[in-house]
Design an enzyme around this catalytic site. Structure first.
Site, short mmCIF file in Angstrom:
data_model
loop_
_atom_site.label_atom_id
_atom_site.label_comp_id
_atom_site.label_asym_id
_atom_site.label_seq_id
_atom_site.Cartn_x
_atom_site.Cartn_y
_atom_site.Cartn_z
CG ASP A 40 -8.10 -4.48 -4.93
OD1 ASP A 40 -8.01 -4.11 -3.67
OD2 ASP A 40 -7.77 -4.39 -6.44
CB CYS A 79 -5.20 -7.31 0.19
SG CYS A 79 -5.38 -7.45 -1.53
CE LYS A 140 -7.69 -10.89 -0.49
NZ LYS A 140 -7.44 -9.87 -2.00
CG HIS A 142 -4.13 -11.60 0.80
ND1 HIS A 142 -4.41 -10.25 0.40
CD2 HIS A 142 -3.64 -12.69 0.69
CE1 HIS A 142 -2.86 -11.00 -0.29
NE2 HIS A 142 -2.20 -11.83 -0.26
CG ASP A 363 -10.00 -4.56 0.28
OD1 ASP A 363 -9.74 -4.18 -0.60
OD2 ASP A 363 -8.39 -5.68 -0.17
#
Ligand SMILES: *[C@@H]1O[C@H](CO)[C@@H](O)[C@H](O)[C@H]1NC(C)=O
Ligand SMILES: *[C@@H]1O[C@H](CO)[C@@H](O)[C@H](O)[C@H]1NC(C)=O
Length: 597
Positions: A40, A79, A140, A142, A363
């Site tokens: 972000d 994401c 991360k 996800h 991202d």
């Protein structure tokens, strides 16, 4: 022929580099690869992209020593789909890792959710593993955890080519900042009223039955316990699970944190809940350790360092508090930069700098609406670009920072303005590293159409000559909202759908789960009958749409509409699992538990 020339040029560059650094052992080993992915981070939050007041010296150093991409685009403004696209070089709509209009869910919400990157998709890690790389993910993921029954093992990234994983299985959510109350009983709510009534009724009838039927006391106690156990489960679901609980996620704040604030090592939970303060430093230390452990290997390595910052919630080591000029968000960006510095310095320290190709990006763009409980902004800035995270076509949500660095092989301090995509990562790496093409490394990839392409030439030679014609599609969820056409000196962008911004802004209000999400009829605007057309080469901030009565408009709009029609007829988008409640909901029987926390 073309590859031949490229090979000769690349060899020449390599030879020069080797001559310039005689200490470097001559080896045919392909380069190591380090991917650094911010979360972000807005393009307006980075020093080398024009922010004069925030301090991002380490990202700036990367740009000064490498190639900075000024027109670098994420395939999605959220994401899960954006990361999937980056890892597979394919639009996520092709394999359903995007929601459609049916559900509010925007990303994979739970560790135990069923939705995940399909196992037959080929990721960059799978490709590099096939090329004998040691592969690691720190940070991360996800893209789905594939937990087995009772959550005994949740292999997640290990199913997609990573040898090791240390990090965050889903994402960081605001709810991870606890504590939240477990005991909830709200008599104003009909669910709880019904529960209270059922409890009263059962206790009274059991007492009555004991008298009438002359049960033994042990029978009564047993039945009372049983009733309370059943009522407890009913209460738990009333209090913590349901569509109305956490809006987008379907569970209460307490359950969200209890179920998803977990740090993994390999397929097991090692920390629960995640200790946020200091997390950034721990991820950096883990990456550093990986580099130290593999610096002397015969095999090359691929390290995917997927940062926890600058996503909400805001957190940082105590010494970083109020260190920036831009509140908590600024503190987070600066801490993020510092953790990038730790890893870049480690590369240097272990003698890995010249044989490691580094790529940095985010991202998606900054989350404009994000505010904390005190109303302080905790989302990123997208500079002069309009819109942000979650919005689909608008530039602010998808135009991100992008830097490639490989000393001696790529120019330093170069700037490339030609449009490029995060999806170009895999083809570009394979090309630059001199590895075989994807379908040779992973034969099952032969039937996968890639949407990314190698930008090796562009990185090596810059954008002096006119770029190759290229079309990029911008989705919002599964719907196509805009098309971009790179042709000659023009960069056309045609919108066929738009989000409705709040009056006088390019966003949709304030709040940490607020955004111009384009589901239902809430925010999106169908303008496919009268598309808006811009030429970003002369109008980068989308201020002056091209007049519909011009020849240019008619010609380009017709061309792009025909392209869109053909695309929709020939490219199959499966029904997305992320739009099915069963696939995204919290599944208690797949919930991993930390046995040693
Ligand atoms: C620089 O970044 C900070 C933090 O994101 C932001 O508050 C500020 O507005 C940015 N400045 C510019 C000129 O974009
Ligand atoms: C990987 O290693 C195997 C076994 O050593 C070898 O046969 C293969 O050619 C290697 N692959 C690549 C792409 O280097």
């Amino acid at each position: 022929m073309k590859t031949g020339i490229k090979f000769i040029l690349l060899s020449a560059v390599i030879a020069t580099a080797l001559a310039a650094t005689p200490m470097e052992p001559r080896t045919r080993r392909p380069p190591n690869i380090l991917v650094i992915l911010a979360d972000d981070l807005g393009i307006g939050d980075v020093g080398c992209y024009g922010n004069k007041t925030i301090r991002t010296p380490n990202i700036d150093r990367l740009a000064a020593e490498g190639v900075k991409l000024t027109h670098h685009l994420a395939a999605a403004p959220m994401c899960t789909p954006s990361r999937a696209a980056m890892m597979t070089a394919r639009y996520p709509a092709r394999y359903g890792l995007v929601p459609n209009e049916r559900l509010e869910t925007v990303v994979i919400p739970h560790i135990s959710s069923k939705a995940a990157l399909p196992l037959d998709e080929v990721t960059l890690a799978t490709a590099l593993k096939a090329a004998n790389y040691t592969t690691a993910l720190v940070g991360k993921w996800h893209l789905g955890m594939y937990c087995n029954l009772f959550g005994k093992s949740c292999p997640g990234p290990l199913k997609h080519g990573f040898d090791t994983f240390y990090g965050i299985p889903v994402t960081l959510f605001m709810e991870f900042r606890g504590p939240h109350s477990f005991w909830v009983f709200n008599l104003a709510n009909t669910g709880f009223q019904r529960l209270a009534f059922t409890w009263l009724l059962s206790v009274v009838s059991l007492a009555f039955a004991k008298k009438k039927l002359q049960w033994r006391l042990s029978t009564l106690v047993f039945l009372l316990l049983l009733t309370h156990a059943v009522l407890f489960v009913l209460w738990f679901f009333t209090a913590h699970v349901g569509r109305d609980k956490g809006s987008l996620w379907g569970v209460s704040d307490w359950l969200h944190r209890a179920a998803n604030s977990k740090l993994f090592r390999q397929d097991k939970v090692v920390e629960s809940p995640i200790e946020l303060d200091g997390l950034s430093q721990r991820l950096a230390a883990e990456s550093r350790k990986f580099l130290a452990d593999h610096a002397k290997d015969d095999k090359p390595f691929f390290l995917f360092y997927s940062l926890a910052h600058a996503h909400t919630p805001m957190f940082n080591a105590p010494n970083r508090e109020r260190a920036s000029k831009h509140g908590r968000y600024g503190d987070n960006v600066e801490e993020m930069d510092e953790s990038i510095g730790t890893v870049l310095d480690s590369l240097k320290e272990f003698g890995l700098e010249t044989n490691t190709l580094v790529y940095f990006t985010s991202d998606q763009g900054g989350h404009l609406e994000a505010t904390d409980d005190e109303g302080q902004r905790i989302g990123g800035h997208n500079g002069l670009f309009k819109g942000g995270k979650a919005q689909g076509g608008p530039e602010g949500g998808i135009r991100v920072a992008g830097i490639y660095r490989w000393p001696g092989h790529l120019p330093s301090g170069a700037v490339v303005d030609t449009p490029t995509s995060l999806m170009d990562l895999m083809p570009t790496f394979l090309d630059l590293a001199g590895l075989p093409p994807l379908e040779e490394l992973v034969p099952s990839a032969a039937n996968k159409d890639l949407d990314g392409l190698s930008i090796a030439d562009l990185l090596i030679h810059g954008d002096k000559s006119p770029p190759q014609e290229r079309i990029m599609i911008h989705h919002c969820r599964q719907a196509i909202r805009a098309l971009r056409l790179v042709r000659g000196d023009h960069i056309y962008k045609m919108y066929v759908g738009k989000v409705k911004w709040f009056e006088g802004s390019t966003q949709c209000g304030w709040g940490h789960t607020t955004g111009c999400f384009c589901y239902g009829d809430k925010f999106h605007l169908d303008i496919s009958h009268a598309p808006e057309l811009y030429d970003l080469a002369v109008d980068p901030y989308e201020d002056n749409p091209i007049e519909p009565d011009t020849d240019e408009y008619k010609k380009i709009v017709k061309f792009l509409r025909d392209y869109l029609k053909k695309w929709q007829e020939s490219v199959y988008y499966p029904d997305p699992p992320m739009s099915n409640i069963v696939d995204v909901m919290w599944r208690p029987h797949y919930q991993p538990i930390c046995w040693h926390c």
